[in-house]
Design an enzyme around this catalytic site. Sequence first.
Site, PDB file in Angstrom:
ATOM      1  N   ASP A  50       0.030 -14.679 -22.768  1.00  0.00           N
ATOM      2  CA  ASP A  50      -0.653 -15.548 -21.805  1.00  0.00           C
ATOM      3  C   ASP A  50      -1.891 -16.220 -22.419  1.00  0.00           C
ATOM      4  O   ASP A  50      -2.455 -15.722 -23.396  1.00  0.00           O
ATOM      5  CB  ASP A  50      -1.156 -14.721 -20.603  1.00  0.00           C
ATOM      6  CG  ASP A  50      -0.039 -14.350 -19.645  1.00  0.00           C
ATOM      7  OD1 ASP A  50       1.143 -14.519 -19.991  1.00  0.00           O
ATOM      8  OD2 ASP A  50      -0.367 -13.872 -18.532  1.00  0.00           O
ATOM      9  N   HIS A 199      -2.163 -11.272 -24.878  1.00  0.00           N
ATOM     10  CA  HIS A 199      -2.843 -12.563 -24.751  1.00  0.00           C
ATOM     11  C   HIS A 199      -3.062 -13.162 -26.140  1.00  0.00           C
ATOM     12  O   HIS A 199      -3.445 -12.447 -27.064  1.00  0.00           O
ATOM     13  CB  HIS A 199      -4.179 -12.393 -24.031  1.00  0.00           C
ATOM     14  CG  HIS A 199      -4.031 -12.019 -22.588  1.00  0.00           C
ATOM     15  ND1 HIS A 199      -3.705 -10.737 -22.195  1.00  0.00           N
ATOM     16  CD2 HIS A 199      -4.140 -12.767 -21.450  1.00  0.00           C
ATOM     17  CE1 HIS A 199      -3.638 -10.712 -20.861  1.00  0.00           C
ATOM     18  NE2 HIS A 199      -3.889 -11.920 -20.385  1.00  0.00           N
TER      19      HIS A 199
HETATM   20 ZN   LIG Z   1      -4.205 -15.762 -17.844  1.00  0.00          ZN
END
Ligand SMILES: [Zn+2]
Length: 248
Positions: A50, A199
């Site tokens: 993400d 991430h």
């Molecule tokens: Zn996010």
Amino acid sequence: MKKHRILSIGLLLTAGFALLLSIQSISKKWPHAKAALVIIPEKTVTLTFDDGPDPRFTPTVLQILSDYQVNATFFVVGQNTAKHPDLVRRIAAEGHALANHTYTHPHLEEFQKDQVVSELTAADRIMTEVAGRSAVTPYFRPPRGNISSNILQSLKLSGKQMVLWNVCVENSSTHTPEEVRSRVMREIRERNGGIILAHDGDLDRSLTVQSLPLILRDLKQEGYRIVTLSDYLEQQTRKAKEDIGFVF
Ligand SMILES: [Zn+2]
């Protein structure tokens, strides 16, 4: 006999309602915990990233994925896609999937329906412009995993399918790559697999980048299949139709 059946149905309904209540209270306290209730039938994981693309981390993540010959899904943020189109094209060219993580990464749960739809539409538009329609999947993940009824209702209008996660690589309780690897692997073993969230943008993701090869090595050594998100979801739908947590 009839009484028995009514009693059983009553018990089932009560149990179902209690489960729903507990899911609701768990989700309120730990919005990311919902998916933990789903048991994975086979040793299978799927990788998702993400908040990218981000030139500080995305190229390294892509190199690691290539070294281990695995594919992942990148829930990119629209405004980052506009800033770094070459990186998004590289993600797609290397066989990874692109998915929607909104255009500006806002607190989407506070938005009205039309605002939610325009965030999703703008993010889809830039991904399509940059990487072509075929690279863009129907999957969407709300920022921070926060959900509202406006978001849920907007998904239909936008033709999106929401996907959360089971295991998160980043967690404030672990501070070294070894610690991250131990925790992540423990959580994966507990449920025999899952949707892994990491991430590749926004904050400093050095620890993620250092931990990723250790996790991938363990997964391979322990015989986990690392599949695409669509294959993973298909398997889940086939084998466990009561997917109450991570797909809407
Ligand atoms: Zn996010």
